[in-house]
Motif scaffolding. Structure first.
Motif, short mmCIF file in Angstrom:
data_model
loop_
_atom_site.label_atom_id
_atom_site.label_comp_id
_atom_site.label_asym_id
_atom_site.label_seq_id
_atom_site.Cartn_x
_atom_site.Cartn_y
_atom_site.Cartn_z
N ILE A 305 0.81 -1.23 0.11
CA ILE A 305 -0.13 0.07 0.01
C ILE A 305 0.89 1.21 -0.09
O ILE A 305 0.44 2.22 -0.61
CB ILE A 305 -0.77 -0.01 1.24
N GLY A 306 2.11 1.13 0.59
CA GLY A 306 2.89 2.26 0.76
C GLY A 306 3.30 2.61 -0.71
O GLY A 306 3.47 3.84 -1.26
N ILE A 307 3.86 1.68 -1.34
CA ILE A 307 4.61 1.85 -2.46
C ILE A 307 3.54 2.32 -3.71
O ILE A 307 3.82 3.11 -4.49
CB ILE A 307 5.35 0.81 -2.98
N LEU A 308 2.25 1.89 -3.54
CA LEU A 308 1.12 2.20 -4.55
C LEU A 308 0.97 3.73 -4.17
O LEU A 308 0.49 4.34 -5.25
CB LEU A 308 0.02 1.43 -4.24
N GLY A 309 0.96 4.16 -3.14
CA GLY A 309 0.58 5.71 -2.74
C GLY A 309 2.05 6.41 -3.55
O GLY A 309 1.77 7.32 -3.91
N ALA A 310 2.92 5.72 -3.33
CA ALA A 310 4.45 6.47 -3.91
C ALA A 310 3.99 6.68 -5.60
O ALA A 310 4.31 7.72 -5.97
CB ALA A 310 5.35 5.79 -3.64
N VAL A 311 3.78 5.70 -5.97
CA VAL A 311 3.70 5.55 -7.53
C VAL A 311 2.65 6.57 -7.99
O VAL A 311 2.81 7.29 -9.11
CB VAL A 311 3.40 4.32 -8.04
N ALA A 312 1.52 6.87 -7.29
CA ALA A 312 0.35 7.92 -7.56
C ALA A 312 0.97 9.41 -7.37
O ALA A 312 0.00 10.22 -7.79
CB ALA A 312 -0.90 7.67 -6.77
N GLN A 313 2.20 9.86 -6.66
CA GLN A 313 2.31 10.93 -6.39
C GLN A 313 3.01 11.75 -7.44
O GLN A 313 3.62 11.17 -8.27
CB GLN A 313 3.20 10.96 -5.15
N ASN A 314 2.86 13.08 -7.70
CA ASN A 314 3.44 13.84 -8.43
C ASN A 314 4.44 14.84 -7.98
O ASN A 314 4.76 15.84 -8.57
CB ASN A 314 2.35 14.70 -9.33
N ASP A 315 4.64 14.94 -6.43
CA ASP A 315 5.30 15.86 -5.52
C ASP A 315 6.45 14.91 -5.03
O ASP A 315 6.27 13.79 -4.50
CB ASP A 315 4.58 16.34 -4.59
N VAL A 316 7.74 15.04 -5.25
CA VAL A 316 8.84 14.32 -4.99
C VAL A 316 8.96 13.97 -3.59
O VAL A 316 9.27 13.05 -3.04
CB VAL A 316 9.99 14.91 -5.84
N LYS A 317 8.29 15.28 -2.57
CA LYS A 317 8.66 14.60 -1.31
C LYS A 317 7.53 13.98 -0.74
O LYS A 317 7.76 12.95 0.02
CB LYS A 317 8.38 16.28 -0.62
N ARG A 318 6.26 13.94 -1.35
CA ARG A 318 5.50 13.04 -0.98
C ARG A 318 5.49 11.61 -1.51
O ARG A 318 5.19 10.77 -0.94
CB ARG A 318 3.89 13.57 -1.50
#
Length: 545
Positions: A305-318
């Motif tokens: 779930i953590g990495i799926l959230g990362a893939v969906a981000q468009n801000d490098v900090k998030r």
């Protein structure tokens, strides 16, 4: 002190990682009007702390070193215990804190100065008078948590962290930071309340909060009560470590802070929670298959779930905040395997992740300085404009993804090998989940790499803006430290294996605090009040006052 007593012993080093930053924090607070003096004191204190921690790594390899605070022996007094695990964590955290402090000196300016208010430049500078004492208190809290020999003092360490991190998170007083700080404080207070409740119940059930004595007494209490205590402690520490589903607070809290603060939070604070889980699971509670299976499930969910959230981000900090959550799952995977090999791999992975995740957030601070934003839609062309910065991002990004032969790859190989050896269905699911998570991590960091460094630069990015050397050199040093973990993987992994063996066995830890306690058992644990163990500092062991 008699003439036969040495003026100095290796045990003298044990309290220094706590005392030096606290003393320096007081000095920097008193000298709040003198920014240069604050810088010198802070750097000197953290450099000395790191040196003392490194010396403890060598000394603790021959056995735990115990200090009875105030000369009051356990379990009446508080013990600081430096064993292989705590000494290793102290050293890595010391290197990270020192690099981040140097980075902050390159980014920040004294309060009252004026300059370009472009985001990521002087407008995001660190308020020096507040930052230095708070940062040093944070360092002391981390060290206290790692060295604590009893549960209540571990709780005190977490509270020191909470107080300091709340101030650091809200530096600048912007609405966004105040909102994020409020969420962080509420969650942290809730977990602190759970820890305090668990400690009260542990004391009611066993009559002690000293961890060495608990290791002797907990196996003898009612199994149902012991399981309830174990689960309550895991719940409280799970919030600190940001294990799913207790991790929703993290991606919204960390990205709002200045780059050095975010780097410290991402690299270290969650690892204190992981350390607490590792300590109580290996020392206090015998292997419980049901609890281990629950931890395996949570580790898998945290990863995926953590990495799926990362893939969906468009801000490098998030994006990096979500990868932080995801890779906590790898550490819990090692703990849940409940074996020496799995624990060793988890320890090595914690060391790797502290350095790599911190380095990446420092690089992102440089990206924000150079490009004026952390949004991937507003960045581009940095590979041409700042090729050195591109390299600084590329190396730890690949390390985070686990590209061979880097330290991330070596840690994951250790975890996957032990998962295959375990052979259970859940362990195999974690092996598959680990591979998928690693591939998605690679996808996420490559996406950030392509957008920030290779897509066409937007017109807002100025073509000629030099990066501050005071920020570049500490970042490069931390990236190099991550590579050193690969070069020195053999000795470091061997040290992690010895730390895991001692942690899983527990006898050396118990005997260091209570000589012979592991052989006498719980029936006689009450009789050893007043004895100090190992290489003890302070007054000689004897009857407690």
């Amino acid at each position: 002190m008699t003439g036969a007593e040495p003026l100095w012993s290796v045990a003298t080093l044990v309290p220094l990682p706590v005392l030096l930053p606290l003393f320096a924090a007081g000095l920097t607070l008193a000298l709040h009007r003198f920014a240069t003096a604050q810088r010198v004191i802070s750097v000197t204190a953290l450099a000395a702390t790191t040196a003392a921690s490194a010396a403890l790594v060598v000394a603790a390899d021959s056995g735990p070193i115990v200090v009875d605070v105030g000369g009051w022996a356990a379990p009446v007094g508080i013990d600081l215990v430096a064993d292989r695990l705590s000494a290793l964590m102290l050293t890595v955290s010391g290197v990270m804190l020192l690099c981040v402090l140097l980075y902050s000196l390159g980014q920040g300016v004294p309060e009252g100065d004026t300059g370009d208010e472009k985001p990521g430049r002087v407008g995001d500078a660190i308020p020096v008078a507040i930052f230095h004492p708070t940062f040093l208190v944070l360092s002391a809290g981390v060290a206290n948590a790692f060295l604590s020999g009893d549960l209540f003092n571990l709780y005190v360490g977490f509270e020191i962290l909470l107080a300091a991190s709340s101030v650091l998170l809200t530096l600048g007083g912007t609405a966004e930071r105040i909102r994020a700080g409020s969420v962080y404080v509420i969650v942290a207070l809730m977990s602190s309340l759970l820890i305090l409740s668990a400690i009260g119940l542990v004391y009611a059930a066993t009559g002690t909060v000293n961890m060495a004595q608990l290791a002797m007494r907990l196996p003898e209490i009612d199994p149902t009560v012991r399981l309830a205590l174990q689960l309550l402690l895991l719940l409280a520490f799970g919030i600190k470590a940001a294990i799913f589903p207790l991790s929703a607070w993290l991606p919204d809290s960390y990205p709002t802070a200045p780059a050095p603060v975010t780097a410290v939070f991402a690299g270290l604070l969650t690892k204190v929670g992981v350390y607490a889980i590792l300590r109580v699971q290996t020392l206090l509670f015998p292997v419980d298959e049901t609890v281990d299976q629950v931890l395996l499930v949570l580790a898998l969910l945290t990863m995926v779930i953590g990495i799926l959230g990362a893939v969906a981000q468009n801000d490098v900090k998030r994006l990096l905040s979500f990868t932080l959550v995801s890779h906590i799952g790898f550490m819990i995977f090692g703990v849940a395997l409940a074996s020496e090999a799995g624990t060793a791999a988890a320890i090595y992975y914690v060391v790797h992740h502290i350095s790599v995740q911190t380095a990446l957030f420092l690089v992102v601070g440089l990206v924000e300085w150079r490009g004026g934003s952390t949004s991937l839609d507003k960045l581009g062309g940095l590979a041409k404009l700042a090729p050195g910065l591109a390299l600084l991002f590329f190396v730890p990004a690949l390390n985070l993804a686990g590209i061979p032969p880097m330290s991330g790859f070596l840690g994951k190989v250790g975890l996957l090998t032990e998962g295959v050896t375990n052979g259970s269905g859940l362990a195999w699911a974690l092996v598959v989940g680990s591979v998928v998570t690693s591939l998605l991590t690679l996808y996420a960091v490559v996406k950030a790499w392509n957008k920030a460094f290779w897509q066409t630069a937007p017109p807002e990015i100025e073509p000629h803006v030099p990066l501050p050397r005071g920020m570049v050199w500490p970042t490069g040093a931390l990236v190099a430290f991550g590579l050193l973990l690969t070069v020195a993987a053999g000795p470091l992994y061997g040290y992690a294996e010895r730390a895991a063996s001692a942690s899983m066995d527990g006898h050396s830890y118990v005997d260091a605090v209570f000589p012979g306690g592991s052989e006498r058992g719980t029936g006689e644990s009450a009789e050893i009040v007043g004895e100090s163990g190992g290489k003890s500092a302070g007054e000689p062991g004897g009857e407690a006052p």
